[in-house]
Design an enzyme around this catalytic site. Structure first.
Site, PDB file in Angstrom:
ATOM      1  N   THR A  26      91.369   8.449  34.020  1.00 45.59           N
ATOM      2  CA  THR A  26      90.248   8.828  33.775  1.00 45.59           C
ATOM      3  C   THR A  26      90.614   9.580  32.438  1.00 45.59           C
ATOM      4  OG1 THR A  26      88.676  11.177  35.128  1.00 45.59           O
ATOM      5  CG2 THR A  26      91.041  11.595  34.374  1.00 45.59           C
ATOM      6  N   CYS A  32      88.495  20.170  32.592  1.00 44.23           N
ATOM      7  CA  CYS A  32      88.994  19.911  34.077  1.00 44.23           C
ATOM      8  C   CYS A  32      90.557  19.360  34.061  1.00 44.23           C
ATOM      9  CB  CYS A  32      88.374  18.516  34.157  1.00 44.23           C
ATOM     10  SG  CYS A  32      86.755  19.064  34.166  1.00 44.23           S
ATOM     11  N   HIS A  49      89.618  14.205  39.726  1.00 44.04           N
ATOM     12  CA  HIS A  49      89.130  14.937  38.615  1.00 44.04           C
ATOM     13  C   HIS A  49      88.238  15.611  38.887  1.00 44.04           C
ATOM     14  CE1 HIS A  49      87.052  14.088  34.231  1.00 44.04           C
ATOM     15  NE2 HIS A  49      87.144  15.331  34.424  1.00 44.04           N
TER      16      HIS A  49
END
Lengths: 164, 210
Positions: A26, A32, A49
Site C-alpha cells: 500500500t 493512516c 489500510h
C-alpha cells in the site's frame, strides 16, 4: 528460473490478502495505518489500510469496514479465516500513523496517533501479538509485505527503505 | 454519497465557476510574482474515490510539494495547491535567485521554505478572497502549511473530515501553468478545492441555485 512476483495493491480504506510468492503493498500512508496480519507457516498475509480509528465516527448508515481500525482488523481476520488460517496463529506488523500537518481541528491533528492507538487496542482485544512496528513521526510511508519471509519493507521520502 | 440534495448539472456548473474565479485570481497573482504569463485550464469538477483523488494529484506514491489549508467560516473544506518537485524547485529557484535549491535534498534552506510558504499564502489567499467576493460567504482559511512527501500522505490528511460521512469526494480541480518559451521550463500546479459535504447547500444557496 526467475518468476515474476505479482504485487497485490491495497488502496486507502481497503484491504486484501496474499499468498506467497506474491507480495502485498500500500502506498502513501500518512496519518493512516497499514496493518499486516500474517501466518508465518501458511505464508498467507492480509493488509489493511486504516483511515479512521473507530466506526462510531461514521456519519452515514452503511460503512466501509476497511476504513476503520475496529471493523477493519476484525474484517481482515475473517477474510484470513476463510483461507483456513487460525486466528491463534496470526501475528501483526504495523506502520504509519504520522502527523503530517500541525493544524486543523484538534481531532484531525491527532488522527495519526489516534489511529495507532485504536489499531493497538483492537489487536490486543483479538489477542494478536505485534511483532514489529514503525509508527508516528511526520513522514509518509509506502509499505510492502512478503509472506514468504514475513518481512515488511517500509519506504519513506528521506530515509530510504528499511525492513522490519 | 450522503448529500442532502442531488447534484445536478447546474450545480456542477456553479462549482466549475468557483474554480474559474478562484484559480483565475490566483493565476493573476502568480503572474505578477513571476512577471510571466500564466495560463489556466478550464476547471474540472469530479466525483472521485479517495484513491481517484490521489491519482488526480499524480498517484499515491508520487512525491510532491503540497500546500494545504483548511477552510472555516460559513463553509468548510480542504484546499491544496500541488506542484511536482521539479515545478516547485523551478519556482523557488526563480523567486530566491538560487539555482541550487532542491526539494530532493533536505535539509532545505530556510529562505526556500519560506518562499514556498509565501507562494501558498498568496495563491490560496487570492483564490479564497475571490470565492468569498463571488459568494458573499465569510471564509476563514488556516495558515497554509507546506509538505514535501508522497501524494497519499499529504492529500489523505485533507480527506479525514470528509471520510467521516463518505468514501467519495467532489473535487474542483484547476490546473495553472507558466507559459513556456521552449516547452521545457514551465511551472505547473493544481488547485484542489474539496468542500466538506455539509457545505454544498451553503454554496448553492449563496449563488441562488437552490
Amino acid at each position: 528460473m526467475v518468476t515474476l512476483k505479482e504485487v497485490i495493491r491495497v488502496g486507502i480504506a481497503d484491504m486484501n490478502i496474499v499468498k506467497e510468492p506474491e507480495t502485498i503493498r500500500t502506498s502513501g500512508l500518512g496519518s493512516c495505518v497499514g496493518v499486516v496480519l500474517y501466518d508465518q507457516h501458511k505464508k498467507i498475509a492480509g493488509l489493511l489500510h486504516v483511515m479512521l480509528p473507530d466506526s462510531s465516527l461514521a456519519k452515514n448508515g452503511s460503512i466501509n469496514v476497511a476504513k476503520f481500525a475496529d471493523t477493519g482488523i476484525y474484517g481482515l481476520m475473517e477474510l484470513l479465516k476463510l483461507e483456513g488460517v487460525r486466528p491463534m496463529s496470526l501475528k501483526a506488523k504495523i506502520a504509519g500513523g504520522a502527523q503530517m500537518f500541525q493544524f486543523g481541528s484538534s481531532d484531525t491533528i491527532r488522527i495519526g496517533p489516534r489511529n495507532i492507538e485504536a489499531v493497538k487496542n483492537e489487536l490486543k482485544r483479538l489477542s494478536i501479538p505485534i511483532v514489529a512496528e514503525d509508527v508516528g513521526g511526520s513522514s509518509g510511508r509506502t509499505i510492502e509485505f512478503d509472506p514468504s519471509t514475513s518481512m515488511l519493507s517500509i519506504r519513506t521520502v528521506n530515509k530510504g527503505t528499511v525492513e522490519i | 454519497m450522503s448529500f442532502d440534495t442531488p447534484i445536478t448539472d447546474m450545480h456542477l456548473d456553479v462549482l466549475r465557476e468557483i474554480g474559474n474565479i478562484g484559480a483565475g485570481n490566483a493565476a493573476t497573482a502568480l503572474s505578477q510574482m513571476l512577471d510571466r504569463k500564466i495560463d489556466m485550464r478550464v476547471p474540472k469538477v469530479d466525483l472521485v474515490s479517495f484513491e481517484g483523488m490521489f491519482d488526480l494529484a499524480g498517484g499515491a506514491e508520487e512525491i510532491v510539494a503540497g500546500i494545504f489549508l483548511r477552510i472555516e467560516g460559513d463553509l468548510s473544506g480542504s484546499m491544496f495547491f500541488v506542484l511536482s518537485i521539479e515545478s516547485a524547485n523551478r519556482f523557488i529557484q526563480k523567486l530566491i535567485g538560487d539555482i541550487t535549491f532542491d526539494f530532493n535534498s533536505p535539509p532545505f534552506s530556510e529562505i526556500g521554505i519560506s518562499a514556498m510558504q509565501e507562494l501558498g499564502n498568496i495563491l490560496s489567499g487570492s483564490y479564497l478572497s475571490a470565492l468569498s467576493d463571488f459568494t458573499g460567504l465569510k471564509i476563514y482559511p488556516t495558515v497554509p502549511s507546506l509538505g514535501v512527501d508522497m501524494v497519499g500522505a499529504i492529500v489523505s490528511f485533507g480527506l479525514i473530515e470528509i471520510s467521516h460521512s463518505s468514501d467519495e469526494v467532489i473535487v474542483i480541480n484547476t490546473e495553472i501553468s507558466e507559459e513556456s518559451t521552449n516547452g521545457t521550463e514551465s511551472i505547473n500546479g493544481h488547485f484542489f478545492l474539496l468542500p466538506d459535504p455539509s457545505s454544498y447547500k451553503t454554496i448553492f444557496k449563496s449563488l441562488g441555485v437552490m
